[in-house]
Design an enzyme around this catalytic site. Sequence first.
Site, PDB file in Angstrom:
ATOM      1  CB  CYS A  59      -0.841   0.085   1.267  1.00  0.00           C
ATOM      2  SG  CYS A  59      -1.948  -1.282   1.455  1.00  0.00           S
TER       3      CYS A  59
ATOM      4  NE  ARG B  32      -9.506  -3.207  -2.592  1.00  0.00           N
ATOM      5  CZ  ARG B  32      -9.375  -4.495  -2.346  1.00  0.00           C
ATOM      6  NH1 ARG B  32      -9.807  -5.389  -3.190  1.00  0.00           N
ATOM      7  NH2 ARG B  32      -8.826  -4.910  -1.241  1.00  0.00           N
TER       8      ARG B  32
HETATM    9  P1  XMP Z   1      -0.721  -7.181   3.374  1.00  0.00           P
HETATM   10  O1  XMP Z   1       0.084  -6.353   4.320  1.00  0.00           O
HETATM   11  O2  XMP Z   1      -1.241  -8.430   3.986  1.00  0.00           O
HETATM   12  O3  XMP Z   1      -1.998  -6.267   3.023  1.00  0.00           O
HETATM   13  O4  XMP Z   1       0.036  -7.423   2.099  1.00  0.00           O
HETATM   14  C1  XMP Z   1      -3.094  -6.729   2.286  1.00  0.00           C
HETATM   15  C2  XMP Z   1      -4.213  -5.704   2.342  1.00  0.00           C
HETATM   16  O5  XMP Z   1      -3.790  -4.467   1.746  1.00  0.00           O
HETATM   17  C3  XMP Z   1      -4.920  -3.777   1.214  1.00  0.00           C
HETATM   18  N1  XMP Z   1      -4.574  -3.413  -0.167  1.00  0.00           N
HETATM   19  C4  XMP Z   1      -4.173  -2.170  -0.536  1.00  0.00           C
HETATM   20  N2  XMP Z   1      -4.078  -1.025   0.165  1.00  0.00           N
HETATM   21  N3  XMP Z   1      -3.269   0.067  -1.780  1.00  0.00           N
HETATM   22  C5  XMP Z   1      -3.647   0.122  -0.472  1.00  0.00           C
HETATM   23  O6  XMP Z   1      -3.558   1.174   0.151  1.00  0.00           O
HETATM   24  C6  XMP Z   1      -3.346  -1.056  -2.544  1.00  0.00           C
HETATM   25  O7  XMP Z   1      -2.993  -1.061  -3.713  1.00  0.00           O
HETATM   26  C7  XMP Z   1      -3.832  -2.237  -1.880  1.00  0.00           C
HETATM   27  N4  XMP Z   1      -4.075  -3.499  -2.324  1.00  0.00           N
HETATM   28  C8  XMP Z   1      -4.519  -4.178  -1.241  1.00  0.00           C
HETATM   29  C9  XMP Z   1      -6.097  -4.706   1.294  1.00  0.00           C
HETATM   30  O8  XMP Z   1      -6.897  -4.286   2.370  1.00  0.00           O
HETATM   31  C10 XMP Z   1      -5.441  -6.066   1.534  1.00  0.00           C
HETATM   32  O9  XMP Z   1      -6.284  -6.961   2.198  1.00  0.00           O
END
Ligand code: XMP
Length: 520
Positions: free
Chosen positions: A344, A439
């Site tokens: 993120c 999203r």
């Molecule tokens: P981890 O830390 O497990 O996080 O890799 C997965 C979660 O991150 C969110 N997610 C995003 N958040 N930009 C964001 O700010 C993105 O591009 C993105 N893609 C996923 C999502 O809640 C996921 O479960």
Amino acid sequence: MAATRNSIFDDPFYQPADKFFPANTKIGLTFDDITLATLYSEILPRDTHLETTLADGLHLHIPVISADMDTVTESRMAIAMALNGGLGLIHYNMSERQQLSEVSRVKNHVHGLIQEPIQIAPDQLIGDVLALIEQKKFGFSTFPVVDEKGKLVGLLSGHVVKPRYAAKKVSEALTPRQQVHTITKKELGRDPIARADKFFTEHIGIHKLLVVDDDDHLHGLITMSDVERITQERKAQFKPARDAHHHLVCGAAVSATRNAFGELDRQRILGHVGGLVERGVDVVAVSTAHGHTKGVGDMVRVLRDAFPKLPIIAGNVTSAAGVEFLADCGADAIKVGQGPGSICTTRIVAGVGIPQMTALYVCSRAAAKKKVSILADGGITKSGDIVKALTLSQAVICGGIFAGCNEAPGDVVEISGKLYKQYRGMGSLAAMRTGSAARYGHDKNPTQKVAAEGIEALKEACGSVDRVLAQLIGGIQSGMGYLGANNLEQLREKARYIRVSPAGMREAAPHDVVELKTGN
Ligand code: XMP
């Protein structure tokens, strides 16, 4: 008896959530900013219970969910998660039809049944089969033989798949249909593994059982070695997460689709979610970067009105007001996390988001009042983070931890002798182009330049989900043992926290040694 009592000397240092977090209101805290204090315990890690309830009728045996991301969860991951007692959320960066079929695959999965076995045609040469084995690196050489309509013609047994027969046709070498052992899907019944186990005991020397329908179309293959492995695993502590009809549980993310006028496309949303419900989906997740919005609220209301009994997850939020809003709209479980994810960049790009432990505390207090559950979404890199997250939530959602697993979508790539898999944020430009733009509040084909809120990355390939989950679950159980918590409710009640200094953090990881082997 004194051993079980708290000491007054501990109390000022190791504080329960309702003292600790309100005493730290001026700062956002995340996993590594705090540590949990140990408590008197009579609980052995292996005796702890990890069941969790996310909504009426949605129970898991382990509190772990794989993220609805296009490099994490499709049917293969969702099956593996449910078999281990957890849940997979199928992402929505695919056509609605494809998502329905991904959900069907999970709901119709019969453990031990290879549903799409490699099939051979009768007019192929044994040489072709040998080439296929070589090319695909198959570790087996017995194949069902079917005609062009998918009807079973026979079985090509491994002992005839030899170079000396290369010029012979499969039809000359196969074991004919009448001599092949088959069973119908109906005959397999509710417990296919027990049925197949009985079959293999009764038929000495037979190691393969083919599954057909009433018209003799091939529907799958069961092997004795799989049955033996699964029978062994059944003795394991964590049972697969199943619905009332004994099918594996499965979730699906749904998008707040809009029509040409920018309004929620009610008809399309209801048609799609209706299809998911028909296929047996156990929960839908309205997944957005900002859940405390009119659009997400409207979407949750539309779903709640149309499907009063369907468990709904919604998010993401990091405030009590956000939790209260989504709960009032009809959500059962709220995703908490804005910007903690490993891919993120929301906090960098938008300057927005709250460190995860503070966000979880604030949200969990509102959730308890509203009687909804909290899912800690993102930022988890190790089992200790999960233990901390579970002191304030009912389950965790992980992306990065599972993205390197065999069961995640995508191929393994080799770079300088190391194996990796792709992992990308759903807010990365590449993912938004394939569907997830809504999203993040953008169009799929934006006319203006949009700011990506996620990156494209690689994760080191890490083997099967079973192995990764075994490590994580071991860690969670260990944490519960240290806190004397027999179950997750006790973990939430008993947890006591203290802040960690940068030196304390350094002390927490291996230090001042040359590391030869990691703990994994
Ligand atoms: P981890 O830390 O497990 O996080 O890799 C997965 C979660 O991150 C969110 N997610 C995003 N958040 N930009 C964001 O700010 C993105 O591009 C993105 N893609 C996923 C999502 O809640 C996921 O479960």
